[in-house]
Design a protein around this motif. Structure first.
Motif, PDB file in Angstrom:
ATOM      1  N   LEU A   1       0.879  -1.314  -0.041  1.00  0.00           N
ATOM      2  CA  LEU A   1       0.240  -0.045   0.110  1.00  0.00           C
ATOM      3  C   LEU A   1       0.818   1.183   0.098  1.00  0.00           C
ATOM      4  O   LEU A   1       2.024   1.284   1.025  1.00  0.00           O
ATOM      5  CB  LEU A   1      -0.876  -0.031   1.210  1.00  0.00           C
ATOM      6  CG  LEU A   1      -2.325  -0.673   0.916  1.00  0.00           C
ATOM      7  CD1 LEU A   1      -2.177  -2.055   0.978  1.00  0.00           C
ATOM      8  CD2 LEU A   1      -3.283  -0.315   2.277  1.00  0.00           C
ATOM      9  N   TYR A   2       0.863   1.978  -1.058  1.00  0.00           N
ATOM     10  CA  TYR A   2       1.421   3.449  -1.072  1.00  0.00           C
ATOM     11  C   TYR A   2       2.830   3.437  -1.461  1.00  0.00           C
ATOM     12  O   TYR A   2       3.100   4.335  -2.245  1.00  0.00           O
ATOM     13  CB  TYR A   2       0.975   4.134   0.420  1.00  0.00           C
ATOM     14  CG  TYR A   2      -0.433   3.985   0.897  1.00  0.00           C
ATOM     15  CD1 TYR A   2      -1.406   4.528   0.023  1.00  0.00           C
ATOM     16  CD2 TYR A   2      -0.579   3.650   1.991  1.00  0.00           C
ATOM     17  CE1 TYR A   2      -2.616   4.552   0.617  1.00  0.00           C
ATOM     18  CE2 TYR A   2      -1.873   3.694   2.537  1.00  0.00           C
ATOM     19  CZ  TYR A   2      -3.045   3.968   1.867  1.00  0.00           C
ATOM     20  OH  TYR A   2      -4.285   3.818   2.282  1.00  0.00           O
ATOM     21  N   ALA A   3       3.469   2.587  -0.727  1.00  0.00           N
ATOM     22  CA  ALA A   3       5.105   2.795  -0.940  1.00  0.00           C
ATOM     23  C   ALA A   3       5.499   3.022  -2.392  1.00  0.00           C
ATOM     24  O   ALA A   3       6.387   3.738  -2.549  1.00  0.00           O
ATOM     25  CB  ALA A   3       5.825   1.857  -0.165  1.00  0.00           C
ATOM     26  N   PRO A   4       5.088   2.091  -3.274  1.00  0.00           N
ATOM     27  CA  PRO A   4       5.531   2.129  -4.686  1.00  0.00           C
ATOM     28  C   PRO A   4       5.362   3.671  -5.378  1.00  0.00           C
ATOM     29  O   PRO A   4       5.936   4.005  -6.230  1.00  0.00           O
ATOM     30  CB  PRO A   4       4.987   1.010  -5.354  1.00  0.00           C
ATOM     31  CG  PRO A   4       4.648   0.059  -4.515  1.00  0.00           C
ATOM     32  CD  PRO A   4       4.291   0.994  -2.996  1.00  0.00           C
ATOM     33  N   ASP A   5       4.268   4.360  -5.147  1.00  0.00           N
ATOM     34  CA  ASP A   5       3.956   5.572  -5.552  1.00  0.00           C
ATOM     35  C   ASP A   5       5.093   6.665  -5.047  1.00  0.00           C
ATOM     36  O   ASP A   5       5.080   7.735  -5.385  1.00  0.00           O
ATOM     37  CB  ASP A   5       2.686   6.032  -5.205  1.00  0.00           C
ATOM     38  CG  ASP A   5       1.810   5.505  -5.888  1.00  0.00           C
ATOM     39  OD1 ASP A   5       1.925   5.250  -7.120  1.00  0.00           O
ATOM     40  OD2 ASP A   5       0.378   5.662  -5.697  1.00  0.00           O
ATOM     41  N   LEU A   6       5.711   6.370  -3.947  1.00  0.00           N
ATOM     42  CA  LEU A   6       6.729   6.994  -3.142  1.00  0.00           C
ATOM     43  C   LEU A   6       8.198   7.120  -3.273  1.00  0.00           C
ATOM     44  O   LEU A   6       8.758   7.882  -3.008  1.00  0.00           O
ATOM     45  CB  LEU A   6       6.350   7.312  -1.551  1.00  0.00           C
ATOM     46  CG  LEU A   6       4.617   7.434  -1.422  1.00  0.00           C
ATOM     47  CD1 LEU A   6       4.424   7.312  -0.049  1.00  0.00           C
ATOM     48  CD2 LEU A   6       4.360   9.090  -1.829  1.00  0.00           C
ATOM     49  N   THR A   7       8.550   5.758  -3.675  1.00  0.00           N
ATOM     50  CA  THR A   7       9.955   5.451  -3.863  1.00  0.00           C
ATOM     51  C   THR A   7      10.746   6.208  -4.591  1.00  0.00           C
ATOM     52  O   THR A   7      10.171   6.498  -5.926  1.00  0.00           O
ATOM     53  CB  THR A   7       9.946   4.036  -4.124  1.00  0.00           C
ATOM     54  OG1 THR A   7      11.493   3.477  -4.104  1.00  0.00           O
ATOM     55  CG2 THR A   7       9.386   3.569  -5.225  1.00  0.00           C
ATOM     56  N   ALA A   8      11.955   6.349  -4.641  1.00  0.00           N
ATOM     57  CA  ALA A   8      12.682   6.920  -5.733  1.00  0.00           C
ATOM     58  C   ALA A   8      13.235   6.035  -6.609  1.00  0.00           C
ATOM     59  O   ALA A   8      13.926   6.269  -7.401  1.00  0.00           O
ATOM     60  CB  ALA A   8      13.964   7.767  -4.821  1.00  0.00           C
ATOM     61  N   GLN A   9      13.102   4.806  -6.206  1.00  0.00           N
ATOM     62  CA  GLN A   9      13.564   3.327  -7.207  1.00  0.00           C
ATOM     63  C   GLN A   9      12.349   2.686  -7.451  1.00  0.00           C
ATOM     64  O   GLN A   9      12.141   1.585  -7.099  1.00  0.00           O
ATOM     65  CB  GLN A   9      14.456   2.696  -6.132  1.00  0.00           C
ATOM     66  CG  GLN A   9      15.475   3.362  -5.843  1.00  0.00           C
ATOM     67  CD  GLN A   9      16.551   2.602  -4.811  1.00  0.00           C
ATOM     68  OE1 GLN A   9      17.174   1.636  -5.182  1.00  0.00           O
ATOM     69  NE2 GLN A   9      16.453   2.540  -3.504  1.00  0.00           N
ATOM     70  N   PRO A  10      11.569   3.150  -8.190  1.00  0.00           N
ATOM     71  CA  PRO A  10      10.041   2.490  -8.722  1.00  0.00           C
ATOM     72  C   PRO A  10      10.719   1.247  -9.595  1.00  0.00           C
ATOM     73  O   PRO A  10       9.946   0.330  -9.557  1.00  0.00           O
ATOM     74  CB  PRO A  10       9.713   3.542  -9.823  1.00  0.00           C
ATOM     75  CG  PRO A  10      10.857   4.376 -10.258  1.00  0.00           C
ATOM     76  CD  PRO A  10      11.606   4.645  -9.021  1.00  0.00           C
TER      77      PRO A  10
END
Length: 320
Positions: free
Chosen positions: A231-240
């Motif tokens: 939930l949420y983290a992949p939208d926020l990471t600098a390493q998609p």
């Protein structure tokens, strides 16, 4: 010939005199700027992560705010002025600040919009937990899953979110929870425990930097992103690219959830403009009432959840 020369001299002299008179009057004349419009200014402070590991989130929010201001300025009665402040550097509010916008990601990305009135009235712009969890549960239906490992960052409201997810999933699956800590580097103990208990699927809940490290550890154990969600983290990471081929739950707030800040600013502008009076600023309590009536029932501006997938580092929506 001499008569013509005399007449020419008279004409030239007359022209010179008229030109001199016009020049004098032009220098003395100061026209009134009747078309000048002075718009009252609404001052707003945006507290964003503009430095450090989350700076990409702050810059995305700043860009979204700037785009929203340009969008609104053409028809707005008031002028909106935003000062940007780095969240890591506490700063006193400029005089006459009417609202404060603050971006946060623990546990879900959200914007807190605070009116600088006596009550410091606060509005939340986010994708509610319930909507995200329902979409996660729906996405798991039909998969050959029996045992789910719920990996949760042991920090603040992440625990509340984990409890809600566990309650939702426990009706259909065996859910085993494991916590990881901020700054943790070695995940062998918790991952071996879940692997040895025949975990079919993993759900990660945590800040982007900590989730990135945990995801790398899962990959080292041979667990692919087809067996992981978040939930949420992949939208926020600098390493998609770490999340390639993962199906996960995010919001429709756009790149790095910058759209949350845009929604907050546009809702505030809308409430001011609905109370516009020439040369006067409306009372903040009136702005608050308008916000609640039109945009934020129960002080929440809800942003829709989306089922998403990352392919080659690019995010696409799978469900509207």
């Amino acid at each position: 010939m001499s008569i013509m020369t005399f007449r020419t001299k008279i004409i030239l002299l007359a022209i010179a005199i008229i030109t001199a008179i016009v020049t004098v009057f032009a220098a003395m004349y100061k026209p009134k700027r009747s078309n000048t419009i002075v718009r009252p200014i609404i001052k707003i402070v945006a507290e964003l992560p503009l430095s450090g590991e989350d700076s990409h989130l702050g810059l995305a929010a700043q860009q979204a705010i700037q785009n929203s201001l340009r969008q609104a300025d053409a028809s707005a009665g008031y002028k909106y002025e935003v000062s940007y402040v780095d969240k890591s550097t506490p700063t006193a509010l400029p005089p006459e600040t009417k609202a404060i916008l603050s971006f946060d990601i623990a546990p879900e990305p959200k914007v807190l919009l605070t009116l600088n009135n006596q009550e410091q009235t606060r509005f939340i712009v986010h994708t509610p937990y319930e909507e995200s969890i329902n979409l996660l549960t729906k996405n798991l239906e039909g998969k050959n899953i029996k045992n789910i490992g719920l990996l949760i960052l042991a920090e603040g409201d992440y625990r509340q979110l984990a409890q809600m997810i566990n309650q939702s999933l426990a009706e259909k699956y065996t859910v085993r929870g494991a916590v990881f800590q901020k700054g943790q580097e070695n995940f062998n103990i918790i991952l071996n425990m879940l692997i040895n208990n025949d975990t079919d699927y993993y759900v990660i809940i945590g800040s982007p930097q900590e989730s990135d490290k945990l995801l790398t550890a899962l990959h080292d154990k041979g667990i692919s992103n087809y067996r992981i969600s978040s939930l949420y983290a992949p939208d926020l990471t600098a390493q998609p690219e770490l999340y390639n081929n993962m199906i996960y739950i995010g919001s429709e707030a756009g790149t790095y959830d910058g759209g949350l800040s845009a929604a907050a600013i546009l809702a505030l502008i809308d409430s001011y403009e609905k109370n516009f009076k020439k040369d006067l600023l409306p009372n903040l309590n009136l702005v608050e009432q308008t916000l609640k009536q039109n945009k934020a029932p129960n002080n929440i501006i809800s942003i829709k959840a989306n089922l998403k997938k990352i392919s080659e580092g690019k995010i696409s929506k799978l469900e509207e």
